[in-house]
Write a protein that holds these residues in place. Sequence first.
Motif, PDB file in Angstrom:
ATOM      1  N   GLU A  48     -73.856  20.016  33.624  1.00 15.28           N
ATOM      2  CA  GLU A  48     -74.511  18.790  33.171  1.00 15.28           C
ATOM      3  C   GLU A  48     -74.234  17.641  34.127  1.00 15.28           C
ATOM      4  O   GLU A  48     -75.099  16.811  34.387  1.00 15.28           O
ATOM      5  CB  GLU A  48     -74.020  18.434  31.764  1.00 15.28           C
ATOM      6  CG  GLU A  48     -74.682  17.204  31.173  1.00 15.28           C
ATOM      7  CD  GLU A  48     -74.233  16.928  29.751  1.00 15.28           C
ATOM      8  OE1 GLU A  48     -74.409  15.782  29.291  1.00 15.28           O
ATOM      9  OE2 GLU A  48     -73.689  17.845  29.098  1.00 15.28           O
ATOM     10  N   LYS A  49     -73.010  17.604  34.690  1.00 11.33           N
ATOM     11  CA  LYS A  49     -72.637  16.520  35.590  1.00 11.33           C
ATOM     12  C   LYS A  49     -72.483  17.041  37.011  1.00 11.33           C
ATOM     13  O   LYS A  49     -71.858  18.076  37.247  1.00 11.33           O
ATOM     14  CB  LYS A  49     -71.321  15.878  35.137  1.00 11.33           C
ATOM     15  CG  LYS A  49     -70.833  14.773  36.066  1.00 11.33           C
ATOM     16  CD  LYS A  49     -69.458  14.259  35.663  1.00 11.33           C
ATOM     17  CE  LYS A  49     -68.944  13.205  36.655  1.00 11.33           C
ATOM     18  NZ  LYS A  49     -67.583  12.739  36.320  1.00 11.33           N
ATOM     19  N   ILE A  50     -73.066  16.322  37.968  1.00 12.15           N
ATOM     20  CA  ILE A  50     -72.832  16.569  39.383  1.00 12.15           C
ATOM     21  C   ILE A  50     -71.934  15.456  39.898  1.00 12.15           C
ATOM     22  O   ILE A  50     -72.303  14.281  39.864  1.00 12.15           O
ATOM     23  CB  ILE A  50     -74.156  16.612  40.175  1.00 12.15           C
ATOM     24  CG1 ILE A  50     -75.039  17.767  39.695  1.00 12.15           C
ATOM     25  CG2 ILE A  50     -73.866  16.753  41.676  1.00 12.15           C
ATOM     26  CD1 ILE A  50     -76.393  17.831  40.379  1.00 12.15           C
ATOM     27  N   GLU A  51     -70.740  15.807  40.335  1.00 16.39           N
ATOM     28  CA  GLU A  51     -69.800  14.807  40.822  1.00 16.39           C
ATOM     29  C   GLU A  51     -70.275  14.262  42.175  1.00 16.39           C
ATOM     30  O   GLU A  51     -70.806  15.008  43.005  1.00 16.39           O
ATOM     31  CB  GLU A  51     -68.408  15.424  40.966  1.00 16.39           C
ATOM     32  CG  GLU A  51     -67.325  14.422  41.356  1.00 16.39           C
ATOM     33  CD  GLU A  51     -65.950  15.070  41.464  1.00 16.39           C
ATOM     34  OE1 GLU A  51     -64.980  14.344  41.737  1.00 16.39           O
ATOM     35  OE2 GLU A  51     -65.857  16.301  41.280  1.00 16.39           O
ATOM     36  N   PHE A  52     -70.085  12.976  42.390  1.00 11.64           N
ATOM     37  CA  PHE A  52     -70.500  12.343  43.646  1.00 11.64           C
ATOM     38  C   PHE A  52     -69.284  11.690  44.291  1.00 11.64           C
ATOM     39  O   PHE A  52     -68.654  10.802  43.708  1.00 11.64           O
ATOM     40  CB  PHE A  52     -71.582  11.290  43.393  1.00 11.64           C
ATOM     41  CG  PHE A  52     -72.349  10.889  44.632  1.00 11.64           C
ATOM     42  CD1 PHE A  52     -73.590  11.438  44.902  1.00 11.64           C
ATOM     43  CD2 PHE A  52     -71.824   9.972  45.523  1.00 11.64           C
ATOM     44  CE1 PHE A  52     -74.300  11.083  46.047  1.00 11.64           C
ATOM     45  CE2 PHE A  52     -72.521   9.607  46.672  1.00 11.64           C
ATOM     46  CZ  PHE A  52     -73.767  10.162  46.928  1.00 11.64           C
ATOM     47  N   LEU A  53     -68.921  12.151  45.490  1.00  8.03           N
ATOM     48  CA  LEU A  53     -67.794  11.604  46.232  1.00  8.03           C
ATOM     49  C   LEU A  53     -68.294  10.877  47.472  1.00  8.03           C
ATOM     50  O   LEU A  53     -69.167  11.380  48.181  1.00  8.03           O
ATOM     51  CB  LEU A  53     -66.827  12.711  46.652  1.00  8.03           C
ATOM     52  CG  LEU A  53     -66.130  13.482  45.533  1.00  8.03           C
ATOM     53  CD1 LEU A  53     -65.285  14.603  46.120  1.00  8.03           C
ATOM     54  CD2 LEU A  53     -65.273  12.560  44.680  1.00  8.03           C
ATOM     55  N   SER A  54     -67.745   9.710  47.720  1.00  4.43           N
ATOM     56  CA  SER A  54     -68.159   8.919  48.869  1.00  4.43           C
ATOM     57  C   SER A  54     -66.957   8.233  49.480  1.00  4.43           C
ATOM     58  O   SER A  54     -66.072   7.752  48.771  1.00  4.43           O
ATOM     59  CB  SER A  54     -69.194   7.871  48.452  1.00  4.43           C
ATOM     60  OG  SER A  54     -69.426   6.951  49.505  1.00  4.43           O
ATOM     61  N   ALA A  55     -66.937   8.184  50.807  1.00  7.98           N
ATOM     62  CA  ALA A  55     -65.895   7.448  51.517  1.00  7.98           C
ATOM     63  C   ALA A  55     -66.391   6.065  51.928  1.00  7.98           C
ATOM     64  O   ALA A  55     -65.685   5.332  52.620  1.00  7.98           O
ATOM     65  CB  ALA A  55     -65.447   8.221  52.756  1.00  7.98           C
TER      66      ALA A  55
END
Length: 380
Positions: free
Chosen positions: A52-59
């Motif tokens: 259900e959730k797509i994790e989003f990682l950003s620097a």
Amino acid sequence: MTVTDPQTLIPCPYKDTCSGCQLLDHPYGKQVQSKTSELRGLLQSHELQIPEKIEFLSAGAGYLRDRLDFSLQDGRLGLYGKNAREIVDIEICAQLSPELQTWYTEFRKIKWPFTKGSIRLRVGPEGQRGVWLDFANVDIKALLDEQSILKNLQEHAFVEIGQRRKIPVWNGHEFKLKDPELNVWFTTWMGELAVKLYCHVASFTQPSLKANKLIADKISSWVNQFPQARIIEFGSGIGNLTLPALTAAKSVLACEIDALSLEGLEKTVLMLPSELKPHSQKLTIYRGDFQKKILQDFSQFDGVLANPPRSGLMGFLNPLEELSYDQRPPFFIYMSCFPESMAKDMQRLQSYGYEIKELVILDQFPQTNHYEVLGLLQRK
């Protein structure tokens, strides 16, 4: 996720002419939403069951890259333009880290004696500068004969030349080219300890040292869910994912086709700090074209770690099909910067009884349409 104002817009004087960034007019929050929606739609179009959730990682929303390839054309140094196969002469770039921007600004002062070529600039983890000059053979000879450009360049950076990554050496009378030399140009992580990765300026690495910490942490956290796992890795390269996986794994078989990359991995393992040395006993390195033929018995492994080229896994997955459900490795970690081939491979994995447990977008290409995807699949 690094805190970034969703309304952030990165300024760029070349946004109307340069093709390097496609999303400069979009606030960063909108970029996050569109990339997440695009990935969800792509995977669903392949009839994949996704979390259900797509994790989003950003620097960060920009200024991340510690390496970038530029093109030289008729005195202009930069990237291709939007409307023609012409190079836009770029003085500053919103993709570059501050360290790489400083190096690029100095590099632009060089006046080249020929009209075209490809150039990679890189800044290493300790600020060291590198340049790879990928020119035609006739232009390389002209550069060696001219001498002054190379002499000046070597005072400021480590220089590699041509597809074979040769090193120019001055013998007092002329330049000679010697064999490639391994140096520390990138960093991965084993737990909270940084590990120097030996490779060449021309080697493939992830583009950003800062963003790569997020990748290493995610790989470590997933492997830690399966303590003492026996892992087979496809596309190990210089060991960027191999070493984070080693911290929790019982063993890792690192498979790679490129001999120069494996030379780098071997030196990295040899140079591990004393507190990490015991992990080197758990690593086996194997060279071969694993997209076409894989000889290993997958039933001997508890997990698969894959970071394939744009074409995907191809024949690497064939041995899974030949195994019974219970013989297949319980988990599969997949990383890709080309979601289209990843979706096809995941569709095949789903048919083998795997389901996607976690999905992560790692946005190391902000302001562009591109992004990295990491997926954790488990046997149902």
